[in-house]
Design an enzyme around this catalytic site. Structure first.
Site, PDB file in Angstrom:
ATOM      1  N   ASN A 211       0.851  -1.195   0.000  1.00 57.63           N
ATOM      2  CA  ASN A 211       0.000   0.000   0.000  1.00 57.63           C
ATOM      3  C   ASN A 211       0.885   1.244   0.000  1.00 57.63           C
ATOM      4  O   ASN A 211       2.104   1.142   0.043  1.00 57.63           O
ATOM      5  CB  ASN A 211      -0.981  -0.021   1.175  1.00 57.63           C
ATOM      6  CG  ASN A 211      -0.267  -0.025   2.504  1.00 57.63           C
ATOM      7  OD1 ASN A 211       0.403   0.933   2.864  1.00 57.63           O
ATOM      8  ND2 ASN A 211      -0.378  -1.139   3.232  1.00 57.63           N
ATOM      9  N   CYS A 273      -0.173   2.177  17.094  1.00 54.98           N
ATOM     10  CA  CYS A 273      -0.169   1.405  15.834  1.00 54.98           C
ATOM     11  C   CYS A 273      -0.471   2.356  14.686  1.00 54.98           C
ATOM     12  O   CYS A 273      -1.635   2.688  14.431  1.00 54.98           O
ATOM     13  CB  CYS A 273      -1.216   0.291  15.891  1.00 54.98           C
ATOM     14  SG  CYS A 273      -0.733  -1.062  16.959  1.00 54.98           S
ATOM     15  N   LYS A 289       7.778 -17.915  -9.979  1.00 52.40           N
ATOM     16  CA  LYS A 289       7.076 -16.728 -10.486  1.00 52.40           C
ATOM     17  C   LYS A 289       5.788 -17.173 -11.192  1.00 52.40           C
ATOM     18  O   LYS A 289       5.824 -18.106 -12.006  1.00 52.40           O
ATOM     19  CB  LYS A 289       7.990 -15.981 -11.458  1.00 52.40           C
ATOM     20  CG  LYS A 289       7.410 -14.673 -11.922  1.00 52.40           C
ATOM     21  CD  LYS A 289       8.331 -13.989 -12.916  1.00 52.40           C
ATOM     22  CE  LYS A 289       7.603 -12.843 -13.576  1.00 52.40           C
ATOM     23  NZ  LYS A 289       8.234 -12.383 -14.785  1.00 52.40           N
ATOM     24  N   PRO A 307      -3.287 -11.257  10.844  1.00 51.40           N
ATOM     25  CA  PRO A 307      -3.624 -10.962  12.239  1.00 51.40           C
ATOM     26  C   PRO A 307      -3.832  -9.463  12.412  1.00 51.40           C
ATOM     27  O   PRO A 307      -3.162  -8.657  11.750  1.00 51.40           O
ATOM     28  CB  PRO A 307      -2.376 -11.419  13.007  1.00 51.40           C
ATOM     29  CG  PRO A 307      -1.281 -11.461  12.001  1.00 51.40           C
ATOM     30  CD  PRO A 307      -1.922 -11.756  10.679  1.00 51.40           C
ATOM     31  N   ILE A 309      -2.964  -6.674  14.506  1.00 53.98           N
ATOM     32  CA  ILE A 309      -1.942  -6.427  15.547  1.00 53.98           C
ATOM     33  C   ILE A 309      -2.480  -5.501  16.637  1.00 53.98           C
ATOM     34  O   ILE A 309      -2.300  -5.749  17.830  1.00 53.98           O
ATOM     35  CB  ILE A 309      -0.661  -5.857  14.890  1.00 53.98           C
ATOM     36  CG1 ILE A 309      -0.126  -6.856  13.863  1.00 53.98           C
ATOM     37  CG2 ILE A 309       0.396  -5.532  15.929  1.00 53.98           C
ATOM     38  CD1 ILE A 309       0.910  -6.310  12.911  1.00 53.98           C
TER      39      ILE A 309
END
Ligand code: CTP
Length: 409
Positions: A211, A273, A289, A307, A309
């Site tokens: 991102n 966070c 690949k 998960p 966090i």
């Protein structure tokens, strides 16, 4: 943050294209109320002129060890003795190597060798020169002698190559100088854990899901908490920022690695966070690949959930940190969704930021709302550094108001 009133900075400008940034450093120090004396090496003179430096610093520029005038009026000893802090920016591979060996055959080197003041170096060089073990050995030698490094950044270089070696930005250098004079350490004794940057989730050896997070906000928070005296561990995904000064920084790539690194840190008092953790990872990592087959439809990628966090660290437990703070990056219904997220993830505070209307990722400014459960404050649009500082102030006020004892070191 204190300003630089009555502070004297000695700036050594060595040779390198980044020398032009030294002019901005001078301007920023002056703007913060400090005075600057400059030593320009012969190499530095190839990139900036003594005239522009003295015009900006409003002080003479020193260049020559054997100048009778300079040595009579000032002398290389007094140059460093009269300053509160010495900074070498840019610090070329050459000056770093000579400093590591104690060579003192010019004014800059003699002054550095004779200095009894805190010395910072801001390296700037070609990535191959930076990565060369000789340079790394020299840096390690200087650090072992207490000389502090302002880590270089990575990215495109003036020489056309890409990698690590670009000098830290003048604003970041100023921030570090300001921190040196920051005597207000209200979070001294507290341990903080900060996550920052994106996570990269590999699909195959060459591709990943990522991102646009730059890590600027999370890194600024780690820096601000350290400036307030907290012992900070920063766990960061891949970013092109230097490791913040005075912060233990752990580099990870995936959400899973970030979670393990967070769990391995000694239970902190404060958690922030700020990482843009990828919600999903590839269900199956392809060890080869993934090939394009024109006769077939494009492949679909099965994802599995990562998960959470923040939710994990905020969950009730005997070791739960006293203050857990998350971010909510939203494109719509900002306050409503962020308020719900705070309750769902069981964190104490949420900083809500609208990532839909303006460019936030990678920008230097942010517009956040602090949602504490008691109220919601609009912090307006301001620099990520100022937001980080305001958060550190709020954290300090929280610990003061709840009268929680400072955790034993
Ligand atoms: N977060 C986390 N681990 C995850 C996902 C998010 O620790 N796997 C944290 C982020 O660091 C942030 C907060 O949770 O502090 C909210 O992240 P955000 O991306 O806004 O929300 P998500 O929980 O991912 O939900 P959605 O993407 O659906 O908005």
């Amino acid at each position: 943050m204190t300003d630089l009133k009555d502070k004297k900075i000695l700036l050594v400008i060595s040779g390198g294209i980044a020398a032009y940034k030294a002019l901005e450093i001078i301007r920023l120090i002056r703007k913060a109320g400090g005075t600057v004396q400059c030593i320009l090496t012969k190499g530095g003179e190839q990139f900036v002129t003594p005239l522009s430096i003295s015009a900006l610093s409003e002080n003479p520029v020193y260049t020559d060890l054997f100048s009778l005038k300079d040595e009579t009026e000032m002398g290389h000893l007094r140059l460093s003795r009269e300053s509160d802090l010495v900074i070498v920016a840019p610090a070329s591979a050459d000056i770093i190597a000579k400093m590591a060996c104690g060579i003192s055959d010019n004014l800059a080197l003699a002054t550095l060798l004779a200095s009894n003041k805190p010395i910072f170096i801001a390296p700037a060089m070609n990535p191959v020169m930076w990565e060369n073990p000789v340079t790394q050995d020299n840096i390690a030698k200087l650090q072992a002698r207490g000389i502090m490094q302002i880590a270089p950044c990575s990215g495109a270089m003036a020489c056309g190559e890409t990698g690590t070696g670009r000098m830290a930005e003048p604003e970041d250098i100023l921030e570090i100088i300001l921190e040196q004079f920051h005597t207000y350490k209200p979070l001294s004794g507290y341990k903080a854990l900060v996550t920052s940057g994106p996570t990269y989730e590999p699909l195959d050896p060459v591709r990943f899901i990522g991102n646009r997070s730059s890590g600027k906000q999370g890194h600024a928070i780690a820096t601000a908490l350290a400036a307030f005296g907290a012992k900070v561990t920063l766990i960061t995904g891949p970013v092109s920022l230097p490791d913040p000064f005075g912060v233990e920084t752990i580099h990870v790539e995936t959400a899973h690695e970030m979670m393990l690194a967070c769990l391995a840190v000694r239970p902190p008092d404060i958690v922030v966070c700020a990482a843009a953790v990828s919600d999903w990872a590839a269900d199956i990592f392809s060890s080869g690949k993934i090939k394009k087959d024109r006769k077939q439809k494009p492949p679909s990628i099965a994802l599995k959930e990562n998960p959470d966090i923040l939710a994990m660290l905020a969950a009730p437990s005997p070791h739960r940190p006293q203050l857990v703070i998350g971010f909510a990056a939203e494109t719509e219904n900002l306050l409503e969704t962020a308020t719900r997220k705070r309750l769902e993830k069981k964190c104490d505070w949420i900083l809500a930021n609208d990532v839909g209307t303006e460019k936030i990722f990678g920008a230097d400014e942010n517009h956040v709302y602090l949602i504490t459960g008691k109220d919601t404050e609009d912090w307006g649009k301001q620099s990520k550094h100022l937001i980080a500082q305001k958060l550190a102030e709020n954290i300090t006020a929280y610990f003061k108001s709840t009268d929680i004892q400072i955790a034993a070191e």
